[in-house]
Design a protein around this motif. Structure first.
Motif, PDB file in Angstrom:
ATOM      1  N   PRO A 106      44.072 -18.721  17.813  1.00  0.00           N
ATOM      2  CA  PRO A 106      45.641 -19.036  18.087  1.00  0.00           C
ATOM      3  C   PRO A 106      46.525 -19.171  16.875  1.00  0.00           C
ATOM      4  O   PRO A 106      47.633 -18.880  17.024  1.00  0.00           O
ATOM      5  N   LEU A 107      45.867 -19.260  15.603  1.00  0.00           N
ATOM      6  CA  LEU A 107      46.749 -19.221  14.340  1.00  0.00           C
ATOM      7  C   LEU A 107      47.232 -17.619  14.127  1.00  0.00           C
ATOM      8  O   LEU A 107      48.463 -17.444  14.102  1.00  0.00           O
ATOM      9  N   GLY A 108      46.263 -16.904  14.472  1.00  0.00           N
ATOM     10  CA  GLY A 108      46.578 -15.484  14.455  1.00  0.00           C
ATOM     11  C   GLY A 108      47.937 -14.937  15.440  1.00  0.00           C
ATOM     12  O   GLY A 108      48.760 -14.406  15.206  1.00  0.00           O
ATOM     13  N   ARG A 109      47.549 -15.519  16.664  1.00  0.00           N
ATOM     14  CA  ARG A 109      48.427 -15.319  17.746  1.00  0.00           C
ATOM     15  C   ARG A 109      49.881 -15.709  17.599  1.00  0.00           C
ATOM     16  O   ARG A 109      51.164 -15.110  17.712  1.00  0.00           O
ATOM     17  N   LEU A 110      49.965 -16.978  17.047  1.00  0.00           N
ATOM     18  CA  LEU A 110      51.279 -17.496  16.355  1.00  0.00           C
ATOM     19  C   LEU A 110      52.091 -16.787  15.452  1.00  0.00           C
ATOM     20  O   LEU A 110      53.155 -16.540  15.585  1.00  0.00           O
ATOM     21  N   VAL A 111      51.212 -16.382  14.446  1.00  0.00           N
ATOM     22  CA  VAL A 111      51.897 -15.723  13.467  1.00  0.00           C
ATOM     23  C   VAL A 111      52.425 -14.227  13.992  1.00  0.00           C
ATOM     24  O   VAL A 111      53.530 -13.947  13.613  1.00  0.00           O
ATOM     25  N   ARG A 112      51.540 -13.665  14.925  1.00  0.00           N
ATOM     26  CA  ARG A 112      52.157 -12.105  15.325  1.00  0.00           C
ATOM     27  C   ARG A 112      53.432 -12.645  16.100  1.00  0.00           C
ATOM     28  O   ARG A 112      54.305 -11.948  16.169  1.00  0.00           O
ATOM     29  N   LEU A 113      53.279 -13.705  16.968  1.00  0.00           N
ATOM     30  CA  LEU A 113      54.675 -14.069  17.884  1.00  0.00           C
ATOM     31  C   LEU A 113      55.546 -14.327  16.902  1.00  0.00           C
ATOM     32  O   LEU A 113      56.908 -13.791  17.131  1.00  0.00           O
ATOM     33  N   CYS A 114      55.296 -14.860  15.848  1.00  0.00           N
ATOM     34  CA  CYS A 114      56.623 -15.122  14.996  1.00  0.00           C
ATOM     35  C   CYS A 114      57.185 -13.882  14.298  1.00  0.00           C
ATOM     36  O   CYS A 114      58.375 -13.691  14.218  1.00  0.00           O
ATOM     37  N   ALA A 115      56.291 -12.924  14.030  1.00  0.00           N
ATOM     38  CA  ALA A 115      56.507 -11.937  13.272  1.00  0.00           C
ATOM     39  C   ALA A 115      57.240 -10.946  14.102  1.00  0.00           C
ATOM     40  O   ALA A 115      58.158 -10.067  13.921  1.00  0.00           O
ATOM     41  N   ASP A 116      57.006 -10.888  15.599  1.00  0.00           N
ATOM     42  CA  ASP A 116      57.900 -10.239  16.585  1.00  0.00           C
ATOM     43  C   ASP A 116      59.021 -10.771  16.876  1.00  0.00           C
ATOM     44  O   ASP A 116      59.759 -10.229  17.737  1.00  0.00           O
ATOM     45  N   GLY A 117      59.445 -12.107  16.487  1.00  0.00           N
ATOM     46  CA  GLY A 117      60.463 -12.645  16.713  1.00  0.00           C
ATOM     47  C   GLY A 117      60.417 -13.239  18.257  1.00  0.00           C
ATOM     48  O   GLY A 117      61.480 -13.454  18.987  1.00  0.00           O
ATOM     49  N   ASP A 118      59.366 -13.441  19.008  1.00  0.00           N
ATOM     50  CA  ASP A 118      59.290 -14.199  20.392  1.00  0.00           C
ATOM     51  C   ASP A 118      59.380 -15.743  20.334  1.00  0.00           C
ATOM     52  O   ASP A 118      58.307 -16.283  20.353  1.00  0.00           O
TER      53      ASP A 118
END
Length: 449
Positions: free
Chosen positions: A325-337
């Motif tokens: 979940p940490l990796g998914r959250l970082v990706r969502l943040c990087a994508d601006g979602d």
């Protein structure tokens, strides 16, 4: 300094004198300003003398005092330059050195832990320590294996007498004095830093537990071309003996004197180890302090491998690696979602059910944190780190309210501390690294399907 100051009263008095000394220097500085001396000159002098007293005291007391100072040293890059400059030299000294304990004390501990015949195995021991840390010091020795008839050079880590009592006493004193110590390090929230050190302190006193963790890392990184983890040779309650790692300096030296090539090379290896360790061992090396990372140049002097020491602070990850979940959250943040980010934060416990957040405000707040993951290569710097730090501590910034609305679940506490410390060290190194590619390789949930 020959030994740990043992009585709680003596240690408390030394720590309590720190804010008093600062107050006295400030009063003296006011007098100098009345006498016509420029304000910036007076303040620089006060900061320099305060830094010298603060970190000399923390280093000499060792125990929790030195551990607190080492934690501060990692955050140095975040301090405003006018505050950080007078502290930098003293912080770096604390990363790599501390006064030794008497040789006889070392021998007494070896005899108690390894048996009266310890000299038949540890056939040679250097009279002085090669390194010192918050709860112990390291000597170079030679270990003889009777079964094979072979001898090898070893590092002998010996815990200071009464280290546990000193650790407890210091951290309790520092916790009580957090408010008065705060002016010595402007901009750093002292109380939670001390609380985090208190939470991990007991584990770091357990050498058999540390040996278990080091064995796991040594097995996982055996014959690795970039990372070196020394094998464990023997262990006792207050003694840990490992293979000797030949290295003239640590990352602390690269921070002060390294070339751009060395900074980038060792910085990348540092990040790779922090992220790949959990994937390969199920454990997180949770002490990103530069003194634990030793540089091993190639034969021609060019940047080579990175040796990793001190496995006393290790997070045992329940999922066998960093949480997906940490990796998914970082990706969502990087994508601006922002909308998906809020849902994910709520699901993981970072955001309580009744708390409401504007998605754009959340992205404005968290976006800069994931900036290194948005480009092929990212250059860390003190200026970048300082900008993030000042933004988070500015009540006038619209995103400031996000800080008090977010919650840090206990399972992420040590991961957060290690990540923050690692970013601090990279910013001190001012290193450039392929941060996104490393995260794609080793952070579950970050890479796109």
């Amino acid at each position: 300094m020959a030994d740990l100051p043992r009585t709680a009263a003596a240690r408390t008095a030394r720590l309590a004198a720190l804010p008093l000394g600062y107050a006295g220097r400030t009063a003296l500085g006011f007098g100098k300003r009345l006498g016509g001396k420029p304000a910036e000159t007076v303040m620089s002098e006060i900061q320099q003398r305060t830094a010298e007293q603060l970190f000399r005291t923390l280093g000499e007391l060792k125990g929790g005092a030195m551990k607190f100072g080492q934690a501060l040293s990692i955050l140095e890059a975040a301090l405003p330059e006018e505050m950080a400059a007078p502290y930098r030299e003293n912080l770096t000294k604390l990363q790599d050195s501390a006064p030794p304990m008497p040789t006889q004390t070392v021998r007494d501990i070896l005899a108690a832990d390894l048996g009266a015949d310890w000299r038949t195995r540890l056939v040679w021991l250097d009279g002085g320590p090669t390194a010192a840390a918050s709860i112990g010091q390291v000597h170079k020795g030679r270990w003889h294996d009777a079964a094979t008839g072979q001898s090898r050079e070893v590092a002998v880590k010996v815990q200071y007498p009464d280290a546990g009592a000193a650790l407890d006493s210091d951290l309790k004193t520092l916790a009580r004095a957090a408010r008065t110590i705060a002016p010595l390090i402007p901009g750093v929230d002292i109380k939670p830093l001390i609380e985090e050190i208190q939470a991990r302190a007991r584990e770091e006193l357990d050498y058999p537990l540390e040996a278990e963790a080091q064995r796991a890392f040594a097995a996982a990184f055996h014959d690795d071309p970039e990372i070196v983890v020394p094998e464990v040779v023997a262990v006792g309650p207050r003694v840990l003996i490992t293979e000797w790692l030949e290295s003239a300096s640590s990352l602390a030296t690269i921070i002060t004197d390294g070339t751009p090539e060395e900074r980038d090379h060792y910085g990348e290896l540092y990040v790779r180890f922090l992220f790949s360790g959990p994937a390969r061992t199920g454990l997180l090396h949770a002490d990103p302090h530069p003194g634990n990372y030793r540089v091993i140049p190639n034969a021609d002097g060019s940047p080579g491998r990175l040796g990793v020491l001190d496995y006393g602070a290790v997070a045992r990850l329940p999922e066998g690696g960093l949480p997906a979940p940490l990796g998914r959250l970082v990706r969502l943040c990087a994508d601006g979602d922002g909308d998906a980010m809020i849902a994910g934060l709520r699901e993981e416990g970072f955001l309580k059910d009744k708390i409401r957040l504007d998605p754009q405000l959340l992205m404005d707040y968290l976006g800069p944190f994931v900036e290194p993951s948005r480009t092929e290569r990212f250059r860390f710097s003190r200026a970048w780190m300082r900008g993030q730090f000042q933004r988070l501590n500015n009540p006038k910034d619209p995103t400031y309210t996000v800080t008090i609305k977010l919650n840090l679940p206990p399972s992420y506490l040590l991961i957060h501390r290690t990540w923050l410390g690692g970013v601090g060290v990279m910013s001190q190194l001012e290193a450039e690294a392929p941060f996104r590619a490393i995260m794609e390789d080793y952070l579950p949930g970050f890479a796109r399907a």
